[in-house]
Write a protein that holds these residues in place. Sequence first.
Motif, PDB file in Angstrom:
ATOM      1  N   GLU A 173     -39.764   4.078  -6.819  1.00 19.72           N
ATOM      2  CA  GLU A 173     -38.599   3.530  -6.123  1.00 19.72           C
ATOM      3  C   GLU A 173     -38.902   2.131  -5.621  1.00 19.72           C
ATOM      4  OE1 GLU A 173     -35.786   6.371  -3.828  1.00 19.72           O
ATOM      5  OE2 GLU A 173     -37.843   7.005  -3.383  1.00 19.72           O
ATOM      6  N   GLU A 174     -37.922   1.251  -5.765  1.00 24.54           N
ATOM      7  CA  GLU A 174     -38.042  -0.111  -5.258  1.00 24.54           C
ATOM      8  C   GLU A 174     -36.664  -0.574  -4.803  1.00 24.54           C
ATOM      9  OE1 GLU A 174     -39.521  -2.309  -8.643  1.00 24.54           O
ATOM     10  OE2 GLU A 174     -37.508  -2.649  -9.402  1.00 24.54           O
ATOM     11  N   ALA A 175     -36.647  -1.677  -4.072  1.00 27.48           N
ATOM     12  CA  ALA A 175     -35.386  -2.211  -3.550  1.00 27.48           C
ATOM     13  C   ALA A 175     -35.452  -3.731  -3.545  1.00 27.48           C
ATOM     14  CB  ALA A 175     -35.138  -1.692  -2.147  1.00 27.48           C
ATOM     15  N   ASP A 176     -34.290  -4.338  -3.356  1.00 27.76           N
ATOM     16  CA  ASP A 176     -34.180  -5.792  -3.271  1.00 27.76           C
ATOM     17  C   ASP A 176     -34.049  -6.173  -1.803  1.00 27.76           C
ATOM     18  OD1 ASP A 176     -33.543  -8.482  -3.352  1.00 27.76           O
ATOM     19  OD2 ASP A 176     -32.142  -8.274  -5.021  1.00 27.76           O
ATOM     20  N   MET A 177     -35.164  -6.550  -1.194  1.00 27.53           N
ATOM     21  CA  MET A 177     -35.176  -6.907   0.221  1.00 27.53           C
ATOM     22  C   MET A 177     -34.437  -8.222   0.456  1.00 27.53           C
ATOM     23  SD  MET A 177     -38.508  -6.739   2.602  1.00 27.53           S
ATOM     24  CE  MET A 177     -38.481  -7.080   4.335  1.00 27.53           C
ATOM     25  N   CYS A 178     -34.411  -9.106  -0.529  1.00 29.34           N
ATOM     26  CA  CYS A 178     -33.688 -10.371  -0.394  1.00 29.34           C
ATOM     27  C   CYS A 178     -32.193 -10.107  -0.244  1.00 29.34           C
ATOM     28  CB  CYS A 178     -33.953 -11.267  -1.599  1.00 29.34           C
ATOM     29  SG  CYS A 178     -35.682 -11.728  -1.795  1.00 29.34           S
ATOM     30  N   LYS A 179     -31.667  -9.197  -1.049  1.00 29.83           N
ATOM     31  CA  LYS A 179     -30.259  -8.842  -0.961  1.00 29.83           C
ATOM     32  C   LYS A 179     -29.963  -8.205   0.398  1.00 29.83           C
ATOM     33  CE  LYS A 179     -26.665  -6.127  -3.130  1.00 29.83           C
ATOM     34  NZ  LYS A 179     -26.379  -4.943  -3.891  1.00 29.83           N
ATOM     35  N   ALA A 180     -30.837  -7.318   0.830  1.00 32.51           N
ATOM     36  CA  ALA A 180     -30.652  -6.668   2.129  1.00 32.51           C
ATOM     37  C   ALA A 180     -30.678  -7.701   3.247  1.00 32.51           C
ATOM     38  CB  ALA A 180     -31.729  -5.613   2.350  1.00 32.51           C
ATOM     39  N   LEU A 181     -31.561  -8.666   3.156  1.00 30.31           N
ATOM     40  CA  LEU A 181     -31.649  -9.715   4.171  1.00 30.31           C
ATOM     41  C   LEU A 181     -30.357 -10.533   4.204  1.00 30.31           C
ATOM     42  CD1 LEU A 181     -33.383 -11.108   6.293  1.00 30.31           C
ATOM     43  CD2 LEU A 181     -34.328 -12.530   4.487  1.00 30.31           C
ATOM     44  N   ARG A 182     -29.815 -10.860   3.039  1.00 33.31           N
ATOM     45  CA  ARG A 182     -28.532 -11.588   2.990  1.00 33.31           C
ATOM     46  C   ARG A 182     -27.443 -10.779   3.681  1.00 33.31           C
ATOM     47  NH1 ARG A 182     -30.231 -13.047  -2.190  1.00 33.31           N
ATOM     48  NH2 ARG A 182     -29.141 -11.298  -3.144  1.00 33.31           N
ATOM     49  N   GLU A 183     -27.410  -9.480   3.440  1.00 31.41           N
ATOM     50  CA  GLU A 183     -26.403  -8.623   4.060  1.00 31.41           C
ATOM     51  C   GLU A 183     -26.583  -8.560   5.570  1.00 31.41           C
ATOM     52  OE1 GLU A 183     -26.699  -4.858   2.045  1.00 31.41           O
ATOM     53  OE2 GLU A 183     -25.920  -5.684   0.161  1.00 31.41           O
ATOM     54  N   ILE A 184     -27.823  -8.505   6.027  1.00 31.13           N
ATOM     55  CA  ILE A 184     -28.106  -8.481   7.468  1.00 31.13           C
ATOM     56  C   ILE A 184     -27.612  -9.777   8.110  1.00 31.13           C
ATOM     57  CG2 ILE A 184     -29.957  -8.536   9.198  1.00 31.13           C
ATOM     58  CD1 ILE A 184     -31.534  -6.629   7.300  1.00 31.13           C
ATOM     59  N   ILE A 193     -43.582  -1.656   6.292  1.00 31.36           N
ATOM     60  CA  ILE A 193     -42.969  -2.801   6.972  1.00 31.36           C
ATOM     61  C   ILE A 193     -41.982  -2.314   8.029  1.00 31.36           C
ATOM     62  CG2 ILE A 193     -41.369  -4.741   6.662  1.00 31.36           C
ATOM     63  CD1 ILE A 193     -42.757  -5.192   3.912  1.00 31.36           C
ATOM     64  N   ASP A 194     -41.198  -1.312   7.675  1.00 25.26           N
ATOM     65  CA  ASP A 194     -40.194  -0.782   8.603  1.00 25.26           C
ATOM     66  C   ASP A 194     -40.837  -0.205   9.857  1.00 25.26           C
ATOM     67  OD1 ASP A 194     -37.478  -0.083   9.310  1.00 25.26           O
ATOM     68  OD2 ASP A 194     -38.006   1.985   8.848  1.00 25.26           O
ATOM     69  N   VAL A 195     -41.938   0.514   9.682  1.00 24.66           N
ATOM     70  CA  VAL A 195     -42.616   1.141  10.819  1.00 24.66           C
ATOM     71  C   VAL A 195     -43.337   0.110  11.689  1.00 24.66           C
ATOM     72  CG1 VAL A 195     -44.538   2.681  11.426  1.00 24.66           C
ATOM     73  CG2 VAL A 195     -42.881   3.391   9.700  1.00 24.66           C
ATOM     74  N   CYS A 196     -43.852  -0.933  11.078  1.00 30.88           N
ATOM     75  CA  CYS A 196     -44.725  -1.873  11.790  1.00 30.88           C
ATOM     76  C   CYS A 196     -44.041  -3.152  12.278  1.00 30.88           C
ATOM     77  CB  CYS A 196     -45.900  -2.252  10.900  1.00 30.88           C
ATOM     78  SG  CYS A 196     -46.962  -0.857  10.482  1.00 30.88           S
ATOM     79  N   THR A 197     -42.759  -3.324  11.993  1.00 30.37           N
ATOM     80  CA  THR A 197     -42.085  -4.557  12.428  1.00 30.37           C
ATOM     81  C   THR A 197     -40.819  -4.232  13.218  1.00 30.37           C
ATOM     82  OG1 THR A 197     -40.661  -4.762  10.479  1.00 30.37           O
ATOM     83  CG2 THR A 197     -42.865  -5.761  10.337  1.00 30.37           C
ATOM     84  N   ASN A 198     -40.240  -5.261  13.774  1.00 31.96           N
ATOM     85  CA  ASN A 198     -39.003  -5.121  14.549  1.00 31.96           C
ATOM     86  C   ASN A 198     -37.793  -5.642  13.779  1.00 31.96           C
ATOM     87  OD1 ASN A 198     -40.394  -4.126  16.745  1.00 31.96           O
ATOM     88  ND2 ASN A 198     -40.747  -6.151  17.607  1.00 31.96           N
ATOM     89  N   ILE A 199     -37.847  -5.631  12.478  1.00 31.93           N
ATOM     90  CA  ILE A 199     -36.742  -6.148  11.686  1.00 31.93           C
ATOM     91  C   ILE A 199     -35.616  -5.120  11.717  1.00 31.93           C
ATOM     92  CG2 ILE A 199     -35.982  -6.961   9.435  1.00 31.93           C
ATOM     93  CD1 ILE A 199     -38.889  -7.829   8.900  1.00 31.93           C
ATOM     94  N   LYS A 200     -34.578  -5.447  12.455  1.00 27.90           N
ATOM     95  CA  LYS A 200     -33.476  -4.505  12.673  1.00 27.90           C
ATOM     96  C   LYS A 200     -32.573  -4.420  11.444  1.00 27.90           C
ATOM     97  CE  LYS A 200     -33.270  -5.123  17.690  1.00 27.90           C
ATOM     98  NZ  LYS A 200     -34.583  -4.680  17.808  1.00 27.90           N
ATOM     99  N   GLY A 201     -32.137  -3.220  11.142  1.00 27.53           N
ATOM    100  CA  GLY A 201     -31.182  -2.993  10.068  1.00 27.53           C
ATOM    101  C   GLY A 201     -31.750  -3.033   8.675  1.00 27.53           C
ATOM    102  N   LEU A 202     -33.053  -3.139   8.567  1.00 27.60           N
ATOM    103  CA  LEU A 202     -33.680  -3.291   7.260  1.00 27.60           C
ATOM    104  C   LEU A 202     -33.406  -2.092   6.357  1.00 27.60           C
ATOM    105  CD1 LEU A 202     -35.440  -5.206   5.652  1.00 27.60           C
ATOM    106  CD2 LEU A 202     -37.441  -4.075   6.597  1.00 27.60           C
ATOM    107  N   LYS A 203     -33.755  -0.922   6.808  1.00 26.00           N
ATOM    108  CA  LYS A 203     -33.599   0.288   5.990  1.00 26.00           C
ATOM    109  C   LYS A 203     -32.143   0.579   5.672  1.00 26.00           C
ATOM    110  CE  LYS A 203     -37.353   2.884   5.339  1.00 26.00           C
ATOM    111  NZ  LYS A 203     -37.774   3.925   4.659  1.00 26.00           N
ATOM    112  N   GLU A 204     -31.250   0.305   6.629  1.00 28.04           N
ATOM    113  CA  GLU A 204     -29.834   0.608   6.435  1.00 28.04           C
ATOM    114  C   GLU A 204     -29.219  -0.209   5.304  1.00 28.04           C
ATOM    115  OE1 GLU A 204     -31.067  -0.267   9.550  1.00 28.04           O
ATOM    116  OE2 GLU A 204     -31.234   1.782  10.277  1.00 28.04           O
TER     117      GLU A 204
END
Length: 143
Positions: free
Chosen positions: A66-77, A43-54
């Motif tokens: 390994e897994e992560a909570d993308m919903c939490k990251a989105l709230r932070e963004i 997703i990170d390589v193929c989209t323009n979603i800024k700040g996702l990985k950070e």
Amino acid sequence: MDSDLKYVLGIMKCSESRKRYERYIWENREYFSRIPKSALDVIDVCTNIKGLKEHMQFRVNKDGEEEADMCKALREIVEEAEKQGVCKGVKQGRQQGRRQGEEILGQLVGRLLSEGRTEDARLAAVDEAARYKLYREYGILNG
């Protein structure tokens, strides 16, 4: 197609619109709250979603992946973007207020000088109380 690919393609399809990809993530929060790192990398390589990985905080699940909570990251963004917007708005407001103040003072000084009131013009430049009295006298400011 009930695999990671389904969600990766789904988010890629709507990644050009922030509102659309946010809605997609929230509608599929069960998956995106535990997104595998491998899917996130695509997703990170193929989209323009800024700040996702950070904003991602990875953890190891019970299967050792390994897994992560993308919903939490989105709230932070979103929160970070809102804070930046507020700061930018405050800065712009100050600049606009400064410009308006200069225009009003210029208007007052111009009127005073055109009437030969040079001492009042000098006083308006250095004494706030006198300046506001003159603003009221000329009807430049109400209050």
